[in-house]
Scaffold this motif. Structure first.
Motif, PDB file in Angstrom:
ATOM      1  N   GLU A 306       1.073  -0.733  -0.015  1.00  0.00           N
ATOM      2  CA  GLU A 306       0.181  -0.057  -0.095  1.00  0.00           C
ATOM      3  C   GLU A 306       0.840   1.102  -0.312  1.00  0.00           C
ATOM      4  N   ALA A 307       1.516   0.807  -0.100  1.00  0.00           N
ATOM      5  CA  ALA A 307       3.027   2.249   0.355  1.00  0.00           C
ATOM      6  C   ALA A 307       3.754   2.383  -1.065  1.00  0.00           C
ATOM      7  N   LYS A 308       3.560   1.479  -1.775  1.00  0.00           N
ATOM      8  CA  LYS A 308       4.570   1.691  -3.164  1.00  0.00           C
ATOM      9  C   LYS A 308       4.123   2.475  -3.361  1.00  0.00           C
ATOM     10  N   ARG A 309       5.346   3.688  -4.250  1.00  0.00           N
ATOM     11  CA  ARG A 309       5.312   4.560  -5.216  1.00  0.00           C
ATOM     12  C   ARG A 309       5.744   4.386  -6.233  1.00  0.00           C
ATOM     13  N   TYR A 310       6.105   4.683  -7.327  1.00  0.00           N
ATOM     14  CA  TYR A 310       6.201   4.383  -9.077  1.00  0.00           C
ATOM     15  C   TYR A 310       6.194   6.265  -9.588  1.00  0.00           C
ATOM     16  N   ASP A 383      10.431   1.555  -2.316  1.00  0.00           N
ATOM     17  CA  ASP A 383       9.144   0.491  -1.243  1.00  0.00           C
ATOM     18  C   ASP A 383      10.080   0.514  -0.013  1.00  0.00           C
ATOM     19  N   GLY A 384       8.740   0.743   0.950  1.00  0.00           N
ATOM     20  CA  GLY A 384       8.984   0.958   2.663  1.00  0.00           C
ATOM     21  C   GLY A 384       7.831   1.754   3.281  1.00  0.00           C
ATOM     22  N   TYR A 388       8.613   7.255   4.749  1.00  0.00           N
ATOM     23  CA  TYR A 388       9.385   6.642   3.472  1.00  0.00           C
ATOM     24  C   TYR A 388       9.296   7.037   2.261  1.00  0.00           C
ATOM     25  N   THR A 389       8.291   6.055   1.883  1.00  0.00           N
ATOM     26  CA  THR A 389       8.715   6.521   0.101  1.00  0.00           C
ATOM     27  C   THR A 389       7.850   7.593  -0.042  1.00  0.00           C
ATOM     28  N   LYS A 390       6.960   8.398   0.766  1.00  0.00           N
ATOM     29  CA  LYS A 390       6.781   9.792   0.357  1.00  0.00           C
ATOM     30  C   LYS A 390       8.311  10.790   0.200  1.00  0.00           C
ATOM     31  N   THR A 391       8.888  10.538   1.071  1.00  0.00           N
ATOM     32  CA  THR A 391      10.355  10.853   1.550  1.00  0.00           C
ATOM     33  C   THR A 391      11.081  11.399   0.711  1.00  0.00           C
TER      34      THR A 391
ATOM     35  N   LYS B 386      17.839  16.462   4.723  1.00  0.00           N
ATOM     36  CA  LYS B 386      16.871  16.730   6.168  1.00  0.00           C
ATOM     37  C   LYS B 386      15.999  16.401   6.193  1.00  0.00           C
ATOM     38  N   ALA B 387      14.924  15.675   4.851  1.00  0.00           N
ATOM     39  CA  ALA B 387      14.152  15.301   4.575  1.00  0.00           C
ATOM     40  C   ALA B 387      13.981  13.952   5.560  1.00  0.00           C
ATOM     41  N   TYR B 388      15.250  13.340   5.304  1.00  0.00           N
ATOM     42  CA  TYR B 388      15.115  12.025   5.628  1.00  0.00           C
ATOM     43  C   TYR B 388      15.354  11.500   7.524  1.00  0.00           C
TER      44      TYR B 388
END
Lengths: 577, 577
Positions: A306-310, A383-384, A388-391, B386-388
């Motif tokens: 659900e957190a996966k981004r592309y 992934d993550g 994390y994925t948003k960052t 910073k974001a991390y």
């Protein structure tokens, strides 16, 4: 009809049982992925072919394997195996023996299409457990019978080839069980014959399959995922397509068990330790030359789809793309899991393959001055955990703003790639059927040498008329990347094919790259190992080999450059077939 | 005056030149960190001591090293070294030879306080470059002269001890240069004698020192940072306090060069490769037993101090703390760089040491029911972009909300720890001066075994009356952690000390942990290596040793359990001194 509008009669259907094709065909016997029409037309162009050239196949490999390769073991030896394992776990028919001795390299398919059967194990054995493996290895050591191991069978380096005959252990029949699952440690211990998809399904559904609190993933998805085994991942030092986040298999292994001619060993099972040279890293990559890998404890990750981004972006140039991906990898803000950058030629082909060509995105790209044979496609998946994925997504975008790019994220370019990612190899048979060979070679480079390696290899390949050479970066690191070459050429003869392959290997070596990032060495690239890694490294390998396997029964015949015959050492092996 | 209000006359000032103290004293000769009064009073309590016991030292080790240890090399051999290196790079005085043969373990200090001088190199040599090392090693191999290597001298495992005499190479005199800096690859290549602080300063100021575009960090800060060399980090498999983010040294090394008796070798310099067993990981941790490490290429990270964040929390219990830090490490949202959890006893001492006891925070903690000998302190620092760091901080806090905690972040508990982090070892001399021994032992555990290891070791130590046993987790992983024990006891005799130390090692081993996470093995813990790692592992070590060093000249005398004498093997070594 205008040229290229015909749809070639790509083969689909039941292959004759017992045929060569049923051995060399990639993947699921009933699955196909045909080149689409854009790609087909591209090939007509590049190879100066006509629709007619695709009206009749050069061959389908439908012929039945009729060779009878005699079993060269004594009846006493055969009896031992039968008594140990039972009739049902000992296979002496030639077909099974060929099927379990050949891998899935182009050289394997090519030989089978030429009805060449060589280097076949005398018996295929299906051990039921570690004790069986121990008994087999001890007996073979005593009798000096070569021992080969077959896992998923997707080696592209002739890794499983039974050059010296003897026995091949088929790990996938019985030895594919879960031995332990520890949710507190986030580890799973499986037998070496466990297949990737089965393991991943178990982990993804861990609450029901393993009575776990959470869902997990191994994070390891090699292109051969569907037909790869955990043991194969480990002994070849494989990598999954998501390795930029999850790491290569050597980063995912916590512990291993091997049965060697001098005994069974169990490596330490700690995240890190400071007790001498790394036990696990000495055994990983040993390619069956030290012993038989029987079980592996893998580090797991939480499964968080659900957190996966592309993301996906087009760069105006290769130089821009390289600078950007390096900046991302060195940015200290986390990393994508899948991360790929295609060079200009691969980008143009990829646009066709993944259906971007001809879409509105393509039109806009052209209008904006992203030129063919210049623009470069970057694909990424993150992934993550959600935060994390948003960052990572936000910071990747920030880096990209410094370059001329066109955002392909809304066009789902990465999702299109992901959708077909395990299917692309299925196209090989279609190309081969009409006399086109496709092969891949890859290497590991530092950033500072990347461009030169790319240029040198391309210069060599493109020097050959009508040859496709596509390159991408995948498996990225702060210090470098995997550089992956795919070449397609119209040829049918083994010698011609090997001339090209060996030539590329020479240029990879000369340009200073490591010969392999995740394919392993096997018996095919082994003649280049010493030249690349140095004689001091080969001395270590030989020392370890002599230690574990004093009678040279484990995967003999050139594996890791250890006991090459003259033809192998002179780089003319198989050229004369 | 009430008990504990006297300030003991901790020694400060110039040590007599040429004294034992000038050899065993930790760190900068002019630097001190004395126990504060809270810690002092705690010791009075625990050890049932009076202020008077601190009015006169058991000894300061001010005596001059008067022993004359004869040089047992032939004059021809000595001449060879003088001719090769020049008079100025060959040291034959006993003082220098002792100083370059002893480490900084408690056993080293204790022996020197007892004026015991043993296992001293015959000559200390200062090679100027790799060619010198090659000439020395070749000559020593021919003449069968033992070769030891001295880097920063902070070994706590008797790693540098010249058990068999011979020569010790002092790498820090000349061989501490930068050989290469590659900003594109983010790597630096340095000679093995480069010291940590010098390297870190160079990197932090890279724009001026290395004409770089950015500032960098190595990210490697062992407790011995000030007196540790790059070579020492590598050959012992060391870890820095920020390793949870940056990794241990084996994660930071890209390539190495070694001079061995069979020749000089250069490992591959790639982020990852699939060309057999890992060359780098075979050499890292070899502790001078295979050859002399001459240079190292390190992976660098961007230096982003402006983004650094801190957190600190008190848990009500050890169990809560363990559950929380594990959840953080398995959370897939990034990781802290420094990440530590103290057990109840260490927490209580730490409250005194880091000045939290008696502050408003302490008062509130008590009022909220965080009980002494139950509450556990967690410290964390987050490095990266910073974001991390922001993401990690937010997610750490989210995990912590599930537990009963008291946030110590506003009280700068981690900053207090950081401020003194390299200074704590300086207190050792003060304690020793008054008959208190302090020592540390550490091990690597999986989460699932952590609590048992902790319990077993504590039960053993606490079975001894009046003995402090503090434990913390540092260097965390998704699959486990480093468990670090510090014990303090009133004792003065070597045998008594070794009984306690060896007993702890036995209990670490029996509880299934790895004997060392980052201290290495050396000659002190080597008798436990085979029992822990198994005879199959020892077989590999012996094989590699025979390969690289057929005449056993490299760091002989028990290193890595390779050539232990009877006393070592029977675990009575040095007990009879």
């Amino acid at each position: 009809m205008t040229k290229g509008e015909v749809i070639p009669k790509w083969f689909e259907g039941n292959m004759p049982e017992g045929s060569y094709r049923s051995i060399f065909k990639w993947g699921d016997p009933d699955a196909y992925k045909h080149p689409n029409q854009r790609l087909y037309r591209h090939m007509l162009n590049v190879f100066e072919m006509e629709d007619e050239d695709f009206s009749e196949a050069v061959g389908f490999g439908f012929e039945e394997v009729r060779q009878e390769v005699p079993v060269r073991l004594t009846s006493k030896q055969v009896d031992f195996f039968v008594e140990l394992l039972g009739e049902e776990n000992v296979f002496s028919d030639t077909y099974t023996r060929v099927k379990r001795s050949y891998g899935k390299g182009m050289i394997d398919a090519l030989r089978l299409r030429h009805e060449i059967v060589e280097n076949v194990a005398d018996l295929v054995l299906a051990p039921r457990n570690r004790e069986d493996v121990e008994a087999i290895v001890a007996f073979c050591d005593e009798e000096q019978i070569p021992v080969y191991v077959f896992g998923g069978g997707s080696s592209v380096t002739r890794g499983t080839e039974a050059v010296k005959g003897g026995v091949t252990l088929d790990m996938g029949v019985h030895m594919k069980r879960v031995l332990d699952f520890n949710e507190k440690d986030q580890t799973i211990t499986v037998e070496a014959g466990m297949m990737g998809p089965e393991l991943e399904a178990l982990l993804n559904e861990a609450p029901s399959t393993l009575q776990a609190k959470r869902r997990y993933t191994c994070g390891h998805f090699p292109q051969s995922f569907e037909f790869s085994s955990v043991g194969g991942w480990v002994v070849t030092r494989g990598a999954g397509q998501n390795s930029t986040y999850y790491g290569k298999i050597e980063d995912l292994v916590l512990a291993q068990e091997y049965v060697t001619p001098i005994g069974t060993l169990q490596t330490g099972a700690y995240a890190r330790q400071a007790t001498g040279p790394d036990y696990n890293q000495i055994m990983i990559g040993s390619e069956g030359a030290f012993g038989v890998l029987t079980s592996v404890t893998l580090k797991l990750h939480r499964y968080l789809p659900e957190a996966k981004r592309y993301f996906a972006t087009m760069f105006a140039s290769w130089e821009d793309g390289l600078a950007a991906v390096r900046e991302i990898m060195q940015g200290e803000f986390g990393v994508p899991s899948v991360f790929r950058l295609s060079d200009a030629e691969e980008t143009d082909v990829g646009m066709k393959l993944y259906g971007i060509e001809g879409t509105p995105a393509d039109t806009i790209l052209k209008a904006l001055g992203f030129e063919p044979m210049k623009k470069c496609l970057m694909l990424g998946m993150v992934d993550g955990d959600k935060a994390y994925t948003k960052t990572v997504m936000r910071r990747v975008k920030k880096v990209l703003r410094k370059y001329k790019t066109f955002d392909l994220t809304p066009f789902k370019a990465t999702q299109r790639w992901e959708h077909g990612r395990f299917l692309d190899p299925y196209m090989r048979e279609d190309l081969n059927d009409y006399g086109l060979l496709i092969d891949t070679l890859e290497c590991s480079v530092r950033w500072d040498q990347l461009e030169e390696v790319h240029e040198q290899v391309r210069a060599f390949v493109k020097n050959r008329p009508k040859t496709v050479c596509m390159t991408h970066l995948s498996h990225l690191y702060p210090q470098g990347a995997n550089l992956y070459f795919i070449f397609i050429a119209k040829m049918n003869e083994i010698e011609e094919y090997l001339d090209l392959q060996y030539g590329i290997l020479e240029h990879i070596k000369e340009s200073g790259a490591a010969m392999s990032h995740h394919h392993g060495v096997g018996k095919q690239t082994s003649p280049w190992l010493e030249e690349m890694a140095g004689s001091a490294y080969m001395g270590i390998l030989r020392t370890l080999k002599d230690h574990f396997d004093p009678h040279n029964i484990m995967n003999p015949g050139g594996t890791l450059g250890l006991d090459m015959n003259e033809a192998q050492a002179n780089k003319v092996w198989s050229k004369d077939l």
